[in-house]
Design a protein around this motif. Structure first.
Motif, PDB file in Angstrom:
ATOM      1  N   VAL A 292     -23.936  21.139  27.027  1.00  0.00           N
ATOM      2  CA  VAL A 292     -24.126  20.251  25.504  1.00  0.00           C
ATOM      3  C   VAL A 292     -25.622  20.273  25.048  1.00  0.00           C
ATOM      4  N   PRO A 293     -27.057  19.670  25.374  1.00  0.00           N
ATOM      5  CA  PRO A 293     -27.805  19.639  24.512  1.00  0.00           C
ATOM      6  C   PRO A 293     -28.119  21.202  24.383  1.00  0.00           C
ATOM      7  N   GLU A 294     -28.100  22.446  25.226  1.00  0.00           N
ATOM      8  CA  GLU A 294     -28.748  23.338  24.995  1.00  0.00           C
ATOM      9  C   GLU A 294     -27.520  23.987  23.766  1.00  0.00           C
ATOM     10  N   ILE A 295     -26.771  23.439  24.155  1.00  0.00           N
ATOM     11  CA  ILE A 295     -25.818  24.433  22.294  1.00  0.00           C
ATOM     12  C   ILE A 295     -26.126  23.835  21.001  1.00  0.00           C
ATOM     13  N   ALA A 296     -27.113  22.020  21.301  1.00  0.00           N
ATOM     14  CA  ALA A 296     -27.188  21.027  20.224  1.00  0.00           C
ATOM     15  C   ALA A 296     -28.810  21.954  19.886  1.00  0.00           C
ATOM     16  N   VAL A 297     -29.738  22.124  20.602  1.00  0.00           N
ATOM     17  CA  VAL A 297     -30.491  22.672  19.993  1.00  0.00           C
ATOM     18  C   VAL A 297     -30.458  24.112  19.006  1.00  0.00           C
TER      19      VAL A 297
ATOM     20  N   PRO B  89     -26.765  27.848   8.441  1.00  0.00           N
ATOM     21  CA  PRO B  89     -25.763  28.814   9.081  1.00  0.00           C
ATOM     22  C   PRO B  89     -25.258  29.452   8.540  1.00  0.00           C
ATOM     23  N   THR B  90     -25.380  29.788   7.274  1.00  0.00           N
ATOM     24  CA  THR B  90     -24.582  30.705   5.868  1.00  0.00           C
ATOM     25  C   THR B  90     -25.564  32.343   5.894  1.00  0.00           C
ATOM     26  N   VAL B  91     -27.417  32.438   6.631  1.00  0.00           N
ATOM     27  CA  VAL B  91     -28.317  33.170   6.028  1.00  0.00           C
ATOM     28  C   VAL B  91     -27.553  34.492   5.792  1.00  0.00           C
ATOM     29  N   SER B  92     -26.398  34.338   7.290  1.00  0.00           N
ATOM     30  CA  SER B  92     -25.610  35.864   7.672  1.00  0.00           C
ATOM     31  C   SER B  92     -24.769  35.739   8.355  1.00  0.00           C
ATOM     32  N   GLU B  93     -24.148  37.019   8.687  1.00  0.00           N
ATOM     33  CA  GLU B  93     -22.822  36.692   9.272  1.00  0.00           C
ATOM     34  C   GLU B  93     -23.095  36.428  10.451  1.00  0.00           C
ATOM     35  N   SER B  94     -24.333  36.779  11.226  1.00  0.00           N
ATOM     36  CA  SER B  94     -24.166  36.379  12.080  1.00  0.00           C
ATOM     37  C   SER B  94     -25.084  35.349  12.436  1.00  0.00           C
ATOM     38  N   ALA B  95     -25.060  34.570  11.662  1.00  0.00           N
ATOM     39  CA  ALA B  95     -25.690  32.705  11.969  1.00  0.00           C
ATOM     40  C   ALA B  95     -24.509  31.818  11.792  1.00  0.00           C
ATOM     41  N   THR B  96     -23.542  32.692  10.471  1.00  0.00           N
ATOM     42  CA  THR B  96     -22.301  32.096  10.767  1.00  0.00           C
ATOM     43  C   THR B  96     -21.517  32.581  11.334  1.00  0.00           C
ATOM     44  N   SER B  97     -21.453  33.321  12.006  1.00  0.00           N
ATOM     45  CA  SER B  97     -20.242  33.189  13.266  1.00  0.00           C
ATOM     46  C   SER B  97     -21.255  33.104  14.686  1.00  0.00           C
ATOM     47  N   ALA B  98     -22.236  33.041  14.800  1.00  0.00           N
ATOM     48  CA  ALA B  98     -22.936  31.818  16.158  1.00  0.00           C
ATOM     49  C   ALA B  98     -22.506  30.374  15.706  1.00  0.00           C
ATOM     50  N   MET B  99     -22.974  29.740  14.451  1.00  0.00           N
ATOM     51  CA  MET B  99     -22.527  28.718  14.535  1.00  0.00           C
ATOM     52  C   MET B  99     -21.994  28.213  14.389  1.00  0.00           C
ATOM     53  N   ASN B 100     -20.377  28.789  14.294  1.00  0.00           N
ATOM     54  CA  ASN B 100     -18.763  28.710  14.383  1.00  0.00           C
ATOM     55  C   ASN B 100     -18.512  28.833  15.767  1.00  0.00           C
ATOM     56  N   LYS B 101     -19.476  29.096  16.390  1.00  0.00           N
ATOM     57  CA  LYS B 101     -18.657  29.445  18.290  1.00  0.00           C
ATOM     58  C   LYS B 101     -19.471  28.399  18.722  1.00  0.00           C
ATOM     59  N   LEU B 102     -20.675  27.905  18.531  1.00  0.00           N
ATOM     60  CA  LEU B 102     -21.220  26.902  18.847  1.00  0.00           C
ATOM     61  C   LEU B 102     -20.187  25.457  18.458  1.00  0.00           C
ATOM     62  N   ALA B 103     -20.291  25.555  17.059  1.00  0.00           N
ATOM     63  CA  ALA B 103     -19.163  23.480  16.839  1.00  0.00           C
ATOM     64  C   ALA B 103     -18.013  24.276  17.656  1.00  0.00           C
ATOM     65  N   THR B 104     -16.981  25.475  18.350  1.00  0.00           N
ATOM     66  CA  THR B 104     -16.313  25.444  18.738  1.00  0.00           C
ATOM     67  C   THR B 104     -16.280  24.640  20.393  1.00  0.00           C
ATOM     68  N   ALA B 105     -17.260  25.630  20.729  1.00  0.00           N
ATOM     69  CA  ALA B 105     -18.010  24.706  22.755  1.00  0.00           C
ATOM     70  C   ALA B 105     -17.904  23.532  22.299  1.00  0.00           C
ATOM     71  N   VAL B 106     -18.326  23.016  21.086  1.00  0.00           N
ATOM     72  CA  VAL B 106     -18.528  21.223  21.788  1.00  0.00           C
ATOM     73  C   VAL B 106     -17.778  20.762  21.114  1.00  0.00           C
ATOM     74  N   ALA B 107     -16.556  21.074  20.533  1.00  0.00           N
ATOM     75  CA  ALA B 107     -15.398  19.828  20.199  1.00  0.00           C
ATOM     76  C   ALA B 107     -14.862  19.507  20.952  1.00  0.00           C
ATOM     77  N   PRO B 108     -13.934  18.561  20.702  1.00  0.00           N
ATOM     78  CA  PRO B 108     -13.419  17.853  21.746  1.00  0.00           C
ATOM     79  C   PRO B 108     -12.407  18.781  21.819  1.00  0.00           C
ATOM     80  N   SER B 109     -11.841  18.066  22.832  1.00  0.00           N
ATOM     81  CA  SER B 109     -10.288  18.773  23.551  1.00  0.00           C
ATOM     82  C   SER B 109      -9.340  18.096  22.678  1.00  0.00           C
ATOM     83  N   ALA B 110      -8.667  18.926  22.251  1.00  0.00           N
ATOM     84  CA  ALA B 110      -7.235  18.523  21.352  1.00  0.00           C
ATOM     85  C   ALA B 110      -6.398  17.568  22.661  1.00  0.00           C
TER      86      ALA B 110
END
Length: 130
Positions: free
Chosen positions: A94-99, A109-130
């Motif tokens: 989690v600390p590595e993802i947060a950094v 996070p929307t400066v490019s498609e890559s940045a947006t995609s990376a941010m979405n993947k990182l956010a999904t990785a730390v999202a609380p489990s349902a």
């Protein structure tokens, strides 16, 4: 480098210049990845409105950081990212993802498609489990 020297160097940097450099380096990576041919430093410099020397420094920083850029000097030379296998799974805590998320937030996070995609993947990785 001593700790005080590192802090002094970091303190003397203009954060706006740092962000512009990061944006420029991200553009270089994306541009080289999308191109099937080597791109000259001059072409990249013209596209970004900077000098060839700035591009050379950016590419050297990226190479030093581990980005697989090959540079061929001389006439007909240029920079290219060779065909690289897709990255496999990376295990981050989690600390590595947060950094990484904080870094993306600083650049935008929307400066490019890559940045947006990376941010979405990182956010999904730390999202609380349902």
């Amino acid at each position: 480098m001593t700790r005080s020297r590192g802090l002094q160097a970091a303190a003397s940097r203009d954060p706006h210049l740092t962000i512009r450099r990061v944006e420029r380096q991200q553009y270089i990576i994306e541009r080289l990845h999308a191109s099937r041919n080597r791109l000259t430093h001059q072409r990249l410099a013209d596209e970004l409105g900077v000098t060839e020397r700035t591009i050379a420094r950016d590419i050297e920083r990226l190479r030093h950081s581990g980005v697989p850029i090959t540079v061929v000097p001389g006439r007909g030379g240029g920079a290219i990212i060779e065909n690289v296998a897709p990255a496999g799974p990376i295990n981050l805590d989690v600390p590595e993802i947060a950094v990484l998320m904080a870094s993306l937030a600083a650049v935008g996070p929307t400066v490019s498609e890559s940045a947006t995609s990376a941010m979405n993947k990182l956010a999904t990785a730390v999202a609380p489990s349902a």
